[in-house]
Each structure stands twice: as structure tokens, then as C-alpha cells.
Design a protein around this motif. Structure first.
Motif, PDB file in Angstrom:
ATOM      1  N   ASN A  40      -8.138 -16.252 -36.721  1.00  0.00           N
ATOM      2  CA  ASN A  40      -7.856 -14.937 -36.734  1.00  0.00           C
ATOM      3  C   ASN A  40      -7.255 -14.460 -38.197  1.00  0.00           C
ATOM      4  O   ASN A  40      -6.638 -13.045 -38.212  1.00  0.00           O
ATOM      5  CB  ASN A  40      -6.899 -14.482 -35.566  1.00  0.00           C
ATOM      6  N   SER A  41      -7.176 -15.260 -39.160  1.00  0.00           N
ATOM      7  CA  SER A  41      -6.757 -15.102 -40.439  1.00  0.00           C
ATOM      8  C   SER A  41      -6.767 -16.006 -41.113  1.00  0.00           C
ATOM      9  O   SER A  41      -7.363 -17.215 -41.022  1.00  0.00           O
ATOM     10  CB  SER A  41      -5.262 -14.712 -40.287  1.00  0.00           C
ATOM     11  N   GLY A  42      -6.883 -15.776 -42.524  1.00  0.00           N
ATOM     12  CA  GLY A  42      -7.134 -16.724 -43.456  1.00  0.00           C
ATOM     13  C   GLY A  42      -6.295 -18.069 -43.667  1.00  0.00           C
ATOM     14  O   GLY A  42      -6.706 -19.127 -44.237  1.00  0.00           O
ATOM     15  N   MET A  43      -5.273 -17.902 -43.224  1.00  0.00           N
ATOM     16  CA  MET A  43      -4.346 -18.872 -43.197  1.00  0.00           C
ATOM     17  C   MET A  43      -4.567 -20.272 -42.263  1.00  0.00           C
ATOM     18  O   MET A  43      -3.910 -21.455 -42.214  1.00  0.00           O
ATOM     19  CB  MET A  43      -2.800 -18.820 -43.049  1.00  0.00           C
ATOM     20  N   VAL A  44      -5.341 -20.041 -41.394  1.00  0.00           N
ATOM     21  CA  VAL A  44      -5.559 -20.780 -40.079  1.00  0.00           C
ATOM     22  C   VAL A  44      -6.059 -22.319 -40.589  1.00  0.00           C
ATOM     23  O   VAL A  44      -5.581 -23.000 -40.302  1.00  0.00           O
ATOM     24  CB  VAL A  44      -6.452 -20.159 -38.981  1.00  0.00           C
ATOM     25  N   VAL A  68     -12.339 -13.357 -36.127  1.00  0.00           N
ATOM     26  CA  VAL A  68     -12.505 -12.727 -35.156  1.00  0.00           C
ATOM     27  C   VAL A  68     -11.167 -12.500 -34.121  1.00  0.00           C
ATOM     28  O   VAL A  68     -10.369 -13.261 -33.800  1.00  0.00           O
ATOM     29  CB  VAL A  68     -13.628 -13.364 -33.997  1.00  0.00           C
ATOM     30  N   ARG A  69     -11.075 -11.205 -33.896  1.00  0.00           N
ATOM     31  CA  ARG A  69      -9.869 -10.774 -33.038  1.00  0.00           C
ATOM     32  C   ARG A  69     -10.279 -10.269 -31.675  1.00  0.00           C
ATOM     33  O   ARG A  69     -10.498  -8.931 -31.678  1.00  0.00           O
ATOM     34  CB  ARG A  69      -8.950  -9.715 -33.726  1.00  0.00           C
ATOM     35  N   ALA A  70     -10.325 -11.162 -30.877  1.00  0.00           N
ATOM     36  CA  ALA A  70     -11.125 -10.496 -29.681  1.00  0.00           C
ATOM     37  C   ALA A  70     -10.605 -11.315 -28.444  1.00  0.00           C
ATOM     38  O   ALA A  70     -11.327 -11.975 -27.438  1.00  0.00           O
ATOM     39  CB  ALA A  70     -12.501 -10.669 -29.371  1.00  0.00           C
ATOM     40  N   GLU A  91     -13.529  -9.851 -42.403  1.00  0.00           N
ATOM     41  CA  GLU A  91     -13.534 -10.682 -43.444  1.00  0.00           C
ATOM     42  C   GLU A  91     -12.132 -10.453 -43.971  1.00  0.00           C
ATOM     43  O   GLU A  91     -11.655  -9.514 -44.408  1.00  0.00           O
ATOM     44  CB  GLU A  91     -14.384 -10.501 -44.502  1.00  0.00           C
ATOM     45  N   MET A  92     -11.324 -11.619 -44.163  1.00  0.00           N
ATOM     46  CA  MET A  92     -10.032 -11.401 -44.641  1.00  0.00           C
ATOM     47  C   MET A  92      -9.790 -11.998 -46.018  1.00  0.00           C
ATOM     48  O   MET A  92     -10.185 -13.343 -46.080  1.00  0.00           O
ATOM     49  CB  MET A  92      -8.999 -12.202 -43.646  1.00  0.00           C
ATOM     50  N   LEU A  93      -9.722 -11.583 -46.925  1.00  0.00           N
ATOM     51  CA  LEU A  93      -9.416 -11.913 -48.421  1.00  0.00           C
ATOM     52  C   LEU A  93      -7.989 -12.426 -48.382  1.00  0.00           C
ATOM     53  O   LEU A  93      -6.867 -11.641 -48.061  1.00  0.00           O
ATOM     54  CB  LEU A  93      -9.719 -10.806 -49.425  1.00  0.00           C
ATOM     55  N   PHE A 160       7.299  -9.621 -39.659  1.00  0.00           N
ATOM     56  CA  PHE A 160       7.672 -10.807 -39.399  1.00  0.00           C
ATOM     57  C   PHE A 160       6.210 -11.358 -38.757  1.00  0.00           C
ATOM     58  O   PHE A 160       5.789 -11.290 -37.905  1.00  0.00           O
ATOM     59  CB  PHE A 160       8.848 -11.100 -38.415  1.00  0.00           C
ATOM     60  N   TRP A 161       5.539 -12.219 -39.724  1.00  0.00           N
ATOM     61  CA  TRP A 161       3.954 -12.526 -39.398  1.00  0.00           C
ATOM     62  C   TRP A 161       4.019 -13.752 -38.467  1.00  0.00           C
ATOM     63  O   TRP A 161       4.610 -14.837 -39.108  1.00  0.00           O
ATOM     64  CB  TRP A 161       3.047 -12.512 -40.400  1.00  0.00           C
ATOM     65  N   GLN A 162       3.341 -13.717 -37.338  1.00  0.00           N
ATOM     66  CA  GLN A 162       3.179 -15.220 -36.692  1.00  0.00           C
ATOM     67  C   GLN A 162       1.635 -15.202 -36.244  1.00  0.00           C
ATOM     68  O   GLN A 162       0.951 -14.241 -35.986  1.00  0.00           O
ATOM     69  CB  GLN A 162       3.980 -15.100 -35.235  1.00  0.00           C
ATOM     70  N   TRP A 202      -2.916  -4.483 -47.513  1.00  0.00           N
ATOM     71  CA  TRP A 202      -2.617  -5.956 -47.964  1.00  0.00           C
ATOM     72  C   TRP A 202      -0.918  -6.446 -47.377  1.00  0.00           C
ATOM     73  O   TRP A 202      -0.121  -5.721 -47.376  1.00  0.00           O
ATOM     74  CB  TRP A 202      -2.491  -6.151 -49.218  1.00  0.00           C
ATOM     75  N   ASN A 203      -1.250  -7.678 -46.801  1.00  0.00           N
ATOM     76  CA  ASN A 203      -0.175  -8.167 -46.023  1.00  0.00           C
ATOM     77  C   ASN A 203       0.219  -9.673 -46.795  1.00  0.00           C
ATOM     78  O   ASN A 203      -0.567 -10.458 -47.065  1.00  0.00           O
ATOM     79  CB  ASN A 203      -0.445  -8.451 -44.540  1.00  0.00           C
ATOM     80  N   LEU A 204       1.344  -9.620 -47.441  1.00  0.00           N
ATOM     81  CA  LEU A 204       1.779 -10.918 -48.039  1.00  0.00           C
ATOM     82  C   LEU A 204       2.923 -11.693 -47.230  1.00  0.00           C
ATOM     83  O   LEU A 204       4.003 -10.853 -47.019  1.00  0.00           O
ATOM     84  CB  LEU A 204       2.453 -10.673 -49.554  1.00  0.00           C
ATOM     85  N   VAL A 205       2.580 -12.642 -46.738  1.00  0.00           N
ATOM     86  CA  VAL A 205       3.454 -13.281 -45.889  1.00  0.00           C
ATOM     87  C   VAL A 205       4.198 -14.549 -46.601  1.00  0.00           C
ATOM     88  O   VAL A 205       3.824 -15.263 -47.241  1.00  0.00           O
ATOM     89  CB  VAL A 205       2.854 -14.179 -44.757  1.00  0.00           C
ATOM     90  N   PHE A 206       5.526 -14.441 -46.430  1.00  0.00           N
ATOM     91  CA  PHE A 206       6.186 -15.513 -47.271  1.00  0.00           C
ATOM     92  C   PHE A 206       6.780 -16.652 -46.218  1.00  0.00           C
ATOM     93  O   PHE A 206       7.611 -16.579 -45.346  1.00  0.00           O
ATOM     94  CB  PHE A 206       7.864 -14.718 -47.741  1.00  0.00           C
ATOM     95  N   ILE A 225       2.684 -19.174 -49.517  1.00  0.00           N
ATOM     96  CA  ILE A 225       2.478 -17.750 -49.533  1.00  0.00           C
ATOM     97  C   ILE A 225       1.240 -17.595 -48.823  1.00  0.00           C
ATOM     98  O   ILE A 225       0.512 -18.603 -48.853  1.00  0.00           O
ATOM     99  CB  ILE A 225       2.185 -17.302 -50.993  1.00  0.00           C
ATOM    100  N   ASP A 226       1.003 -16.845 -48.102  1.00  0.00           N
ATOM    101  CA  ASP A 226      -0.407 -16.518 -47.256  1.00  0.00           C
ATOM    102  C   ASP A 226      -0.548 -15.004 -47.295  1.00  0.00           C
ATOM    103  O   ASP A 226       0.528 -14.393 -46.836  1.00  0.00           O
ATOM    104  CB  ASP A 226      -0.032 -17.127 -45.823  1.00  0.00           C
ATOM    105  N   THR A 227      -1.516 -14.496 -48.039  1.00  0.00           N
ATOM    106  CA  THR A 227      -1.567 -13.385 -47.935  1.00  0.00           C
ATOM    107  C   THR A 227      -3.314 -12.951 -47.326  1.00  0.00           C
ATOM    108  O   THR A 227      -4.043 -13.723 -47.303  1.00  0.00           O
ATOM    109  CB  THR A 227      -1.881 -12.740 -49.404  1.00  0.00           C
ATOM    110  N   GLY A 228      -3.134 -11.779 -46.532  1.00  0.00           N
ATOM    111  CA  GLY A 228      -4.353 -11.435 -46.004  1.00  0.00           C
ATOM    112  C   GLY A 228      -4.697  -9.918 -46.463  1.00  0.00           C
ATOM    113  O   GLY A 228      -3.903  -8.953 -46.084  1.00  0.00           O
ATOM    114  N   MET A 229      -5.822  -9.584 -46.832  1.00  0.00           N
ATOM    115  CA  MET A 229      -6.482  -8.148 -46.875  1.00  0.00           C
ATOM    116  C   MET A 229      -7.731  -8.077 -46.446  1.00  0.00           C
ATOM    117  O   MET A 229      -8.759  -8.863 -46.723  1.00  0.00           O
ATOM    118  CB  MET A 229      -6.434  -8.110 -48.616  1.00  0.00           C
TER     119      MET A 229
HETATM  120  N1  SER Z   1      -1.859 -14.176 -42.169  1.00  0.00           N
HETATM  121  C1  SER Z   1      -1.357 -12.506 -42.373  1.00  0.00           C
HETATM  122  C2  SER Z   1      -2.160 -11.811 -41.501  1.00  0.00           C
HETATM  123  O1  SER Z   1      -3.131 -12.205 -41.048  1.00  0.00           O
HETATM  124  C3  SER Z   1      -1.750 -12.635 -43.944  1.00  0.00           C
HETATM  125  O2  SER Z   1      -2.877 -13.465 -44.245  1.00  0.00           O
HETATM  126  O3  SER Z   1      -1.897 -10.580 -41.969  1.00  0.00           O
END
Ligand code: SER
Length: 885
Positions: A40-44, A68-70, A91-93, A160-162, A202-206, A225-229
Motif C-alpha cells: 500500500n506504499s513504497g516502503m513495504v 493497491v488500497r482496497a 503508483e507511489m514514487l 504520524f504515518w503508520q 508528497w509525504n516525507l516520513v521520518f 526516511i520513507d517518502t511517498g508521492m
Molecule cells: N509511507 C508513506 C505513505 O504512504 C510515505 O511513503 O504516505
């Protein structure tokens, strides 16, 4: 104007030149996270790098990740189509640092990319930070020169991203784009923040914490760092659009939908086209990553999305299946960036076509029922749950499809009624369950199925996966943990282990958690719950733990080869013996296969040879083995072999393999073997290696049983036979090729010698006596003798010879040969009126402790335990002759 493909490339290129490794998107089904349904995001795919469990040869990475978010924590399904920015697939960059740079690096990278590479005017950008994060606020001020009112502090979980209920997490900073005051809406954190003016891009997660299931959180050792756009959002922005669906890529899909349905893309059917465009992407990518529509787990999410799209196609007036016709447009747009999509194109089209064909059979009737029910209700009232359940159960309408249909009418569903009807159905299924004599013990599995859902099987695609330990059961009772030495049944939420069914034995292998390991000896299933029958071999295994599940690869490989060979064997039997051959049972074990089938007579050597040769020719063909889902009726129409009398659900897996020589067609209608089967199979027939029939036997009336070997076992078998042949040739001092002739000659020679020996023995017996040794008993010449080394057969001939030498008289011979005593008597024809040979034999046999004996008055024979009482036997015979006077 940059296309979405250009933007993807610019992003990855920017981070690549800044020292980041460009890493491929991971599959949508996470291999490394049992708690997550889809990526559901790039960091998985990097989860374990953040927690320090795993390290790689890079500390900086950048990706374009399929998401996929479903379902689960991040679920956008309900809104898709109705809003400008919701998608089930996107698509998450992202750029990632694993213990390398932190806030001070991530913020300048983001700022430079947006304002320099993408050339977004600075005054259009503003940011949020977590309310306590002074550090991030200070960096923003310094790097971007943003004024305080453009650095907004947010105290809620928005910043606060989870990833999900567990896993790495941390405070974040989000970058927003201001579309200007022509669009209503306030900045983030304000009362009207939900308006469309300020859009998060854009979301930048620390990353600095890890969340655990019990609610606790620990600080991670390293800061990352994990970012998602979202590509669609930045794409819309850079293409001067306000709506993601107006970007070049989404527009191409919408136009494809407009073309196949001949409905204006921007008219009243707009929402439907948008739903179709979005769902086309999620369903196609899911199928490309191995998910198949089903009624459980991920497969059910896929089905829900598919059917939702299909209803919208129906609303556009489409009378035939349309989704599969849109796949080429999608492949044109995205196939270059995601080659797996191109590779799976045929399968995606086939799956969509088949699902839509099937769903259309009930869609109309279901929608009519829905309308009828609504007409009966007061204005605006919600639909009763039982009706929604009926739509689900009878017409295949997932609940969210019904909700989606009602949404257009401003109505909802009474969920409690739906849940109650569902619970009742489960209760009835349980009451009707008749398992294999374990009905009393089975209750616990039904309870576990209710509590945690059924186990999702991943083993068609992988032999290793992560799962979560949902329950541990010892002697029918749940326990919280199991320590080394304990035998325990382990239940997980998803598993690559195949549970015994359809003749294929259950998998064995290993289950490991952070604190322990267990060896799985077998896997069974009850009520959809997979039971890993294991013994803990080290440490402790606890409920709730994440677990690495690894199927014994070699064993499964052998089972797979045997199972696929069984399908080829079935077809070869039908070809060689006739169409009456039907499967009556089978066993696919690692060491061999067994197949029971209807047929009346034993197989001839020639039939065996032809069957074996045919199977091997299809193995050598090395054609792909393909699996498709369809209704039982469709499968039968294709000519698939189904088990007679078996009950199938509303969909079946059809396994096809082999190509008829000369047909030039792939494994479709022209497939050599086509069977309904839920088992696991080789990828190509060549993987079976080799096939050797061991022989056939009767199993029950009209049923034959064949056993066979494949792969290494088949070769071992042939090698052993060859070695034995070599040994025989060695003994014979002959070439292997001459062995048969030599053995035949030896057997003939032996027979001739045996005859000769017998004759010699008789001669010997005669020469030592004959008429000369006869005694006189009551006027009858009588020979009573014990002969050595003469078998039962020769004894008769000897009696005849002695009768001839006597001319007139009686003979009684006793012989012992190979632990068996034989009694034989003869009377010459002139005396048979007075004395019977049968009487002589019976008297002698009785004296020797035996019973019976028989023949004709002139010659009789019998057997006895031993000749210990030979003298008594002679005596009793003399007495008979005397008495006959
Ligand atoms: N994990 C964060 C998000 O999905 C940044 O990639 O928004």
C-alpha cells in the motif's frame, strides 16, 4: 507537457543521480509481511531494512511502487469514481534512506526536485509538520525559506504515518500545493481543509519508531526516511489538471472505455468510465501478480473490485463483457514500465472475460431484485440486511457492490441484518459438516474459522511466505505457546503449505518465528483452516508471532511432478484403453503416484508400453502447464475431466497441459489434458523429468490400480533394474543383450537334465530290485519298498514299471523327497477284482499318520507327514492282501 511516464522517469532519475539505487516495484502481494493484504506504499518492500532485521548493499533507494488500497487500514474503494483523487490502484514514487540521511537530507531533496526539476512555483507550496517536530519546521524554514504560516503544525495522526497495525512508523511532513482561490477549501488543519484548494502531493516520513500489536512502540536504532508521492497527483499538477482522471494515462483508459461502450466519456456516464479505468488497473495488476478471483482473502478483494467495475460497465449499457477489451490500452500505457503486465496480458484478458461472462448471468436478475425490494420500502429507507445477503449469496453481489448501487439512490444497507444472515449461514454449514470421524474435534476449527477467518493459501505461487500465528492447538485445546519437544497444530492467517486434498498429500516443511522453530510433518484442513501438524524443535512458538513458513522444496517438487504426471497418465489411459476410463481415486505422494480407474481387464505389456511412451512424449514436449478459473459448466464444455459424483463450487480451477502434436495451439481448447484440479503442478511438463509405470493390479471389481514413478525416483528405479541385469549377465558371463536367450537356454537345459535325473533314479530303483525282491502274501506277489530320492511324479512311473516286471501282483512304494512323504500303490489288472490299490494307499497313509489318498483300483497315490512308521504301513498293506483271500 510531461506524460506520466516522463514524470516517473524524472523522479527516479533525480534520485539516481543523488546516489540512490533504482529498485524495482515489489509485487502487490507482499512476501515479507503477513499482516498486510497488498503493498500500500513504497516502503513495504523495505520494511525489514527500517527495523534493522535486514541489510542490503545500498542505503539509499528510489522506486515507483505499484500500490493497491482496497481493504485494511488504507481503503479507498468506496470513493473511487466519485472523487478527483481516489484510486484502488496507484503508483507511489518514493525515495528512501536506511540509516543514511534523515530530515536534513530529505527536505532539501524534496524541495529541489519540486521547485527545480518540476519547476513548481515556490509560492504555491506549503507544508505541515507533526506538532512537536521543531526540527523539521526549522529545516523547512532554512531550506525553503517558508514563512511560519506556511509551516503548519498538525497534532493529529494525519502527520504520524503508520503502514498498518504493526511495523515501522514515524512523524511526517507533508507538502501541499495551493490550486488558488478560485477553488474552495482551506489550508490543512483549518475547518474547511477538506475542500479541494490545498492538495497534498508528497509525504516525507521520518521513520524512527516501530509499532507492535499490543499497542506499544519502540524507538528504532537508526533513523530513516520513507517518502511517498502519488504519481497520479503530481502528474495532474504538472499537466495543469485538477483531477487525476484527466492525466494522459487515465484519460487514455477512459477513452478506451468510451470506445468499447460507445458512451460519451464526459457525459452522464462519466463516473462509470472513471470507475472502470481505475478498476481495470487494480484488477489487471493483481492478476499479473498471481491473485485470482475467489471467495476468500485477496482473491475476494479482487473479485469485489472486478464486479464493481462490471456493474458500472453494465450501467453504461454494455451488453457483452467489456473489461477484457480494455487490457490492450492499459498494456500500451504501462507495459513498458511494468513488463509483468505485458507478460500476463493473455491471462488477464481471459480472467476478466470469464468473470464478467459469469457475473452477467446473475447481474440483471440481482439488480431487478434490488429494484423490487427498494420499491417496497418507504422513501429513503435503508435496504434490509437479509436482502443484501441474498444478493451476495445468490447473485454474487459483494456487499460493497450493493452499497455502491444504493449510493446513487442516496440509500444504505442495514449492516447488522447482513452480518446476522452471514453468521446464520456459517452456523448451518458447520452443522452440516461431516468430516472424517473427527466431528467432535472439528468444533475448534470452526470456531477458529469464525474468529480469524479461513487460511489463505499462497502455495500456488510460492513455497515460502510469512504468516502470522493465529492459534496453537494441543489435544484439541488452544494454548498461548508451545515449547521445544511439543507436538502442536499451528494455524496461521496465510500459508504456502498445501493441505491434503484431491489425492495430493499435505506439505511438510519448517515454521520459524523470532523465538522458535517447528518442523511440520503434514498439513490438513478443516473448515478452510489449514492445520500444520508440527513439532517444536527449538525455543518457543507463541500465538500472535510473525512466522516464516517454508515448504520442503524437494518433497513438494516430487509431489508436483507426480501430480502432473497423473494428469498425463489419465489422458494416456483414455487414449490407449478407451473413453470409459475414469478416475476412481489417486494418491500423489513424494515417492510415487497411484491411480485407480475404471477398466475391466489387466493391462497387457503392449498397452503398458504404449501408455508409458505416450506420457513420456508429453513430458519431452515441455509445454507450459496452465491454470484457469471458470464455472464447472464452462469447464465441462471445454471437455475437462471432472471427478464423477464430486460436488464442485461455483468456480473451479482447470489445469491444462500438453499440446496435441500438429495442432499448433497452446494449452487452450486443444490442450492434451484438461482437468478440474485444486492441486499444485509443475510449470512445464518437462519438469516431470521421466515417467515409469510399475505395473497394474485389480483394486476392486471393475477398477484397476496403477503405480508409477517420476523424476529421480523413475531413473533410480531403471538404474536399479539395469544394475540387476548387469549382475545377471556377469554371472552368466554374457552380454546384457544376450541374457534373455541365455536364461531361456538354461531353463530348457535344466528341464532336460531334470527329466534325465528322474529317469536315472527310476532305473536305479529298478536295478536294485524289481520282481526279484517280491514277497508272497496270500498267494500274491507283493513288492513293498522304500525308495530314496524319487519325487511324487516319478514314483507313479516306478510303480508302473514294477507292475510290468511282476506280470501279476501288487506294489506299495514309499518315498521321501524334500520333506514330503509320498505313498504310491499299484495292482496288476488280473488282481484288481480282489485288491484295490486305493485300499493299499489309504491303509499305508493312515499308518504313516496321514489321511486320504486316492486313485483307481490299479494305481493310487497319497501323501503323509513322514515315513517314520514305514514298517507299520507295509504291515497294514500285507494285512489287506491277506484279508482279500
Ligand atoms: N509511507 C508513506 C505513505 O504512504 C510515505 O511513503 O504516505
Amino acid at each position: 507537457m510531461p506524460s506520466l511516464s516522463d514524470i516517473r522517469q524524472t523522479f527516479l532519475g533525480y534520485f539516481e543521480k543523488n546516489g540512490h539505487r533504482v529498485v524495482e516495484s515489489s509485487p502487490l502481494v507482499p512476501r515479507n509481511d503477513p499482516t498486510l493484504m497488498f503493498a500500500n506504499s513504497g516502503m513495504v518492500q523495505f520494511k525489514n531494512l527500517f527495523t534493522g532485521v535486514e541489510t542490503r548493499d545500498y542505503q539509499r533507494a528510489t522506486t515507483a511502487q505499484k500500490c493497491v488500497r482496497a481493504g485494511g487500514k488504507h481503503n479507498d474503494l468506496d470513493n473511487v469514481g466519485y472523487t478527483a483523487r481516489h484510486h484502488t490502484f496507484f503508483e507511489m514514487l518514493g525515495n528512501f534512506s536506511f540509516g543514511d540521511y534523515f530530515k536534513e537530507g530529505a527536505i532539501p531533496f524534496a524541495w529541489e526536485l519540486l521547485t527545480k526539476e518540476f519547476d513548481i512555483p515556490r509560492h504555491r507550496l506549503l507544508v505541515t509538520v507533526y506538532h512537536t517536530d521543531d526540527e523539521a519546521a526549522a529545516i523547512w524554514k532554512k531550506v525553503a525559506g517558508l514563512s511560519d504560516d506556511r509551516i503548519i503544525r498538525i497534532p493529529t495522526s494525519d502527520n504520524f504515518w503508520q503502514m498498518g497495525p504493526t511495523g515501522p512508523c514515524g512523524p511526517c511532513t507533508e507538502i501541499f500545493f495551493d490550486h488558488g482561490d478560485s477553488i474552495p477549501g482551506g489550508p490543512p488543519g483549518s475547518a474547511d481543509e477538506d475542500g479541494d484548494r490545498f492538495i497534498e502531493i508528497w509525504n516525507l516520513v521520518f521513520m524512527q519508531n516501530e509499532q507492535f500489536e499490543d499497542g506499544s512502540m519502540r524507538a528504532l536504532d537508526m533513523q530513516s526516511i520513507d517518502t511517498g508521492m502519488g504519481l497520479e497527483r503530481i502528474g495532474a499538477l504538472l499537466q495543469g489538471k485538477h483531477d487525476n482522471y484527466d492525466t494522459d494515462l487515465m484519460r487514455a483508459l477512459i477513452e478506451a472505455s468510451a470506445n468499447v461502450t460507445s458512451v460519451d466519456p464526459d457525459g452522464p456516464g462519466k463516473v462509470h468510465h472513471r470507475v472502470i479505468a481505475d478498476h481495470l488497473r487494480s484488477t489487471s495488476f493483481l492478476i499479473a501478480d498471481g491473485v485470482m478471483p475467489s471467495n476468500e482473502g485477496r482473491g475476494y478483494v479482487l473479485r469485489r473490485i472486478m464486479r464493481r467495475a462490471m456493474r458500472h460497465a453494465h450501467m453504461l449499457g454494455a451488453t457483452d463483457p467489456v473489461m477484457h477489451k480494455l487490457v490492450p490500452a492499459l498494456v500500451r500505457q504501462m507495459g513498458a514500465a511494468y513488463p509483468e503486465l505485458t507478460r500476463a496480458q493473455a491471462m488477464i484478458e481471459e480472467t476478466l472475460r470469464s468473470e464478467e461472462t459469469r457475473f452477467r448471468q446473475t447481474l440483471d436478475r440481482g439488480l431487478r431484485l434490488l429494484d423490487d425490494e427498494l420499491a417496497k420500502l418507504p422513501d429513503g429507507a435503508d435496504l434490509p440486511g437479509e436482502t443484501a445477503f441474498k444478493l451476495y449469496d445468490t447473485f454474487g453481489f459483494p456487499l460493497d457492490l450493493t452499497q455502491d448501487a444504493l449510493r446513487e439512490k442516496g440509500r444504505g444497507v442495514q449492516i447488522e441484518g447482513f452480518d446476522a444472515a452471514m453468521a446464520e449461514q456459517k452456523r448451518m454449514a458447520r452443522a452440516a459438516w461431516s468430516g472424517s470421524g473427527e466431528a467432535a474435534d472439528a468444533r475448534i476449527w470452526f470456531e477458529l474459522a469464525d474468529k480469524h477467518g479461513v487460511t489463505e493459501f499462497l502455495g500456488y505461487d510460492t513455497e515460502e511466505a510469512e504468516g502470522q500465528v493465529m492459534a496453537l492447538v494441543i489435544d484439541g485445546a488452544e494454548v498461548a505457546e508451545a515449547a521445544a519437544g511439543t507436538k502442536v497444530t499451528i494455524v496461521v492467517n496465510q500459508t504456502p503449505f498445501y493441505a491434503e486434498s484431491g489425492g495430493q498429500v499435505g506439505d511438510a516443511g519448517l515454521i520459524r518465528t523470532e523465538t522458535g522453530a517447528a518442523r511440520v510433518a503434514d498439513t490438513k484442513k478443516v473448515a478452510g483452516v489449514f492445520l500444520h501438524q508440527a513439532e517444536v524443535t527449538a525455543g518457543v512458538i507463541s500465538r500472535g508471532q510473525g512466522a516464516q513458513l517454508a515448504v520442503d522444496h524437494e518433497r513438494r517438487g516430487a509431489i508436483r511432478a507426480n501430480h502432473s504426471a497423473t494428469h498425463l497418465l489419465h489422458e494416456a489411459l483414455r487414449g490407449v484403453l478407451g473413453e470409459h476410463v475414469a478416475q476412481r481415486g489417486s494418491l500423489n505422494a513424494p515417492d510415487r503416484l497411484r491411480f485407480d480407474f475404471s477398466h475391466n481387464s489387466a493391462l497387457s505389456a503392449e498397452e503398458m508400453t504404449r501408455i508409458e511412451a505416450e506420457v513420456n512424449s508429453f513430458i519431452r514436449q515441455n509445454s507450459p502447464v496452465e491454470t484457469r478459473l471458470m464455472t464447472p459448466d464452462e469447464a465441462r464444455a471445454l471437455g475437462a475431466q471432472a471427478l464423477f459424483g464430486e460436488k464442485y463450487g461455483d468456480e473451479v480451477r482447470v489445469v491444462s497441459m500438453g499440446v496435441h502434436p500438429g495442432s499448433g495451439k497452446g494449452a487452450d481448447g486443444a490442450a492434451y489434458s484438461l482437468e478440474l484440479c485444486g492441486g499444485t503442478h509443475v510449470a512445464r511438463t518437462g519438469d516431470i523429468g521421466a515417467f515409469v509405470l510399475l505395473g497394474d493390479a485389480a483394486s476392486s471389481a471393475g477398477v484397476r490400480r496403477i503405480e508409477a514413478l517420476t523424476g529421480q525416483a523413475a531413473l533410480d528405479h531403471l538404474r536399479a533394474a539395469d544394475r540387476r541385469l548387469g549382475e545377471i549377465a556377469g554371472i552368466l558371463k554374457a552380454q546384457s543383450a544376450d541374457v534373455v536367450n541365455r536364461v531361456r537356454a538354461l531353463a530348457d537345459e535344466r528341464k532336460a537334465l531334470a527329466n534325465e535325473v528322474a529317469q536315472l533314479k527310476r532305473q536305479l530303483a529298478m536295478s536294485s530290485g524289481g520282481a526279484s525282491e517280491a514277497e508272497e502274501v496270500a498267494g500274491v506277489r507283493f513288492i513293498a519298498r522304500r525308495v530314496e530320492g524319487v519325487g511324487g511324479k516319478e514314483l507313479g512311473a516306478l510303480v508302473e514299471e514294477m507292475k510290468a516286471s511282476l506280470g501279476s501282483g501288487a506294489v506299495l512304494l514309499l518315498a521321501e523327497d524334500g520333506g514330503k512323504a509320498t505313498v504310491a500303490a499299484g495292482v496288476t489288472p488280473d488282481l484288481t477284482g480282489r485288491i484295490s490299490a486305493v485300499a493299499l494307499v489309504q491303509a499305508a497313509t493312515a499308518a504313516l499318520g496321514g489321511k486320504g489318498g486316492g486313485g483307481r483300483p490299479d494305481r493310487a497315490q497319497g501323501g503323509a507327514p513322514s515315513l517314520a512308521a514305514a514298517e507299520t504301513a507295509f504291515q497294514d498293506a500285507r494285512k489287506i492282501i491277506e484279508d482279500s483271500k
